[in-house]
Design an enzyme around this catalytic site. Structure first.
Site, PDB file in Angstrom:
ATOM      1  N   CYS A  86       0.866  -1.186   0.000  1.00 21.17           N
ATOM      2  CA  CYS A  86       0.000   0.000   0.000  1.00 21.17           C
ATOM      3  C   CYS A  86       0.896   1.226   0.000  1.00 21.17           C
ATOM      4  O   CYS A  86       1.760   1.360   0.880  1.00 21.17           O
ATOM      5  CB  CYS A  86      -0.901   0.000   1.234  1.00 21.17           C
ATOM      6  N   CYS A 196      -1.265   4.367  -6.320  1.00 24.34           N
ATOM      7  CA  CYS A 196      -2.232   3.713  -5.442  1.00 24.34           C
ATOM      8  C   CYS A 196      -2.281   2.267  -5.919  1.00 24.34           C
ATOM      9  O   CYS A 196      -2.388   2.026  -7.128  1.00 24.34           O
ATOM     10  CB  CYS A 196      -3.609   4.371  -5.552  1.00 24.34           C
TER      11      CYS A 196
END
Length: 239
Positions: A86, A196
Site C-alpha cells: 500500500c 495507489c
C-alpha cells in the site's frame, strides 16, 4: 533468514489487505518474478492480509499502531525483511520499522528511483493525498517535480479508486483512469506513477502516452532480488 531453515534466502513479511485485491495482485507479481523451477526455489512469504486496518486516507484514523502491531507479529513469525502492499501506508514506515526491528523495502523510494532512471523531470502521480505528499518528498530529493490532479479531479479519482476497491474494473472505470492519466500528461508529466495499489488493477502502459510505472510491480521485483541475495537488503532503521 527464517529461524530453523537451512535456506540462505530471506523470508519476506508483507503488510497487506489495503485493499485485499491489490495485495493479491502484488503476491501474484512476486511469484511470477521469482526464478523458480520447484516449490522450494520460491522465497518464503509471510502475509498479513488485514482489511481491518483503519482508512489510511483519514487523519487520526489510528492506522499507524495497527500497522506497527502487524509488523511486529510478522517479525515474530520469522520475517527477515518487510514490504507494504500500500503506497499510503508508507506514511507510517518509521513506526513500522521501529516496531518490528526489520528493514523495509520501500515502495515509494523504489518507484521514485525508477522515474529518475527513466530520465523523468516532471512525474505525474495518481494517488491519495498522503501518498502524493510522500512522492513529492522523494521526487524532490532526486531533482524531479510532481504533477498532480487539480482538486476536483483528485476527488473524482478517489471516488474511482473506491469503485475499484468494490470490485469494479470494467470499461467505464478503465476510461476514468485513462482520463486522469491524460490530465497529468497534459499538465506536463513525462512519466506516470500509478501511486495507489488499486490503480494498476484498472490501467496499464497502453493507457498512458508516457512511461508507466507500477510501484507494486517494481516492489515485487525488488523483494525477490533482496530475498534471493541478488541485491543488498536495506539498512534497518537506526542501523
Amino acid at each position: 533468514m527464517a529461524e530453523g531453515s537451512s535456506d540462505t534466502s530471506l523470508a519476506l513479511g508483507v503488510l497487506g489487505g489495503m485493499g485485499p485485491a491489490a495485495t493479491l495482485d502484488f503476491l501474484t507479481k512476486l511469484q511470477s518474478f521469482t526464478p523458480a523451477k520447484t516449490d522450494q526455489d520460491h522465497i518464503r512469504v509471510l502475509v498479513d492480509i488485514n482489511p481491518k486496518v483503519p482508512d489510511r486516507n483519514l487523519a487520526g484514523s489510528g492506522a499507524g499502531p495497527v500497522l506497527a502491531e502487524m509488523a511486529g507479529a510478522l517479525a515474530g513469525a520469522g520475517a527477515d525483511v518487510l514490504a507494504i502492499a500500500c503506497n499510503t501506508a508508507h506514511a507510517h514506515a518509521d513506526l513500522i520499522q521501529r516496531a518490528s526491528g526489520l528493514p523495509l523495502i520501500d515502495m515509494i523510494e523504489t518507484a521514485s528511483s525508477a522515474a529518475r532512471d527513466r530520465g523523468a523531470r516532471r512525474v505525474g502521480v495518481l494517488g491519495t493525498k498522503v501518498a502524493l505528499r510522500l512522492y513529492r518528498e522523494y521526487l524532490a530529493a532526486q531533482a524531479m517535480g510532481l504533477v498532480t490532479l487539480e482538486p476536483r479531479r483528485q476527488d473524482e479519482f478517489m471516488a474511482t479508486i473506491y469503485k475499484i476497491k468494490a470490485g469494479d474494473t470494467g470499461p467505464g472505470v478503465r476510461r476514468e483512469m485513462a482520463d486522469y492519466a491524460a490530465d497529468l500528461v497534459a499538465g506536463g508529466a513525462d512519466a506516470l506513477i500509478a501511486g495507489c495499489t488499486e490503480a494498476p488493477l484498472a490501467m496499464g502502459p497502453k493507457d498512458v502516452r508516457v512511461a508507466f510505472i507500477d510501484p507494486g510491480e517494481l516492489l515485487a521485483r525488488r523483494c525477490v532480488a533482496v530475498c534471493l541475495g541478488l541485491e543488498p537488503a536495506p539498512a534497518a532503521l537506526g542501523a
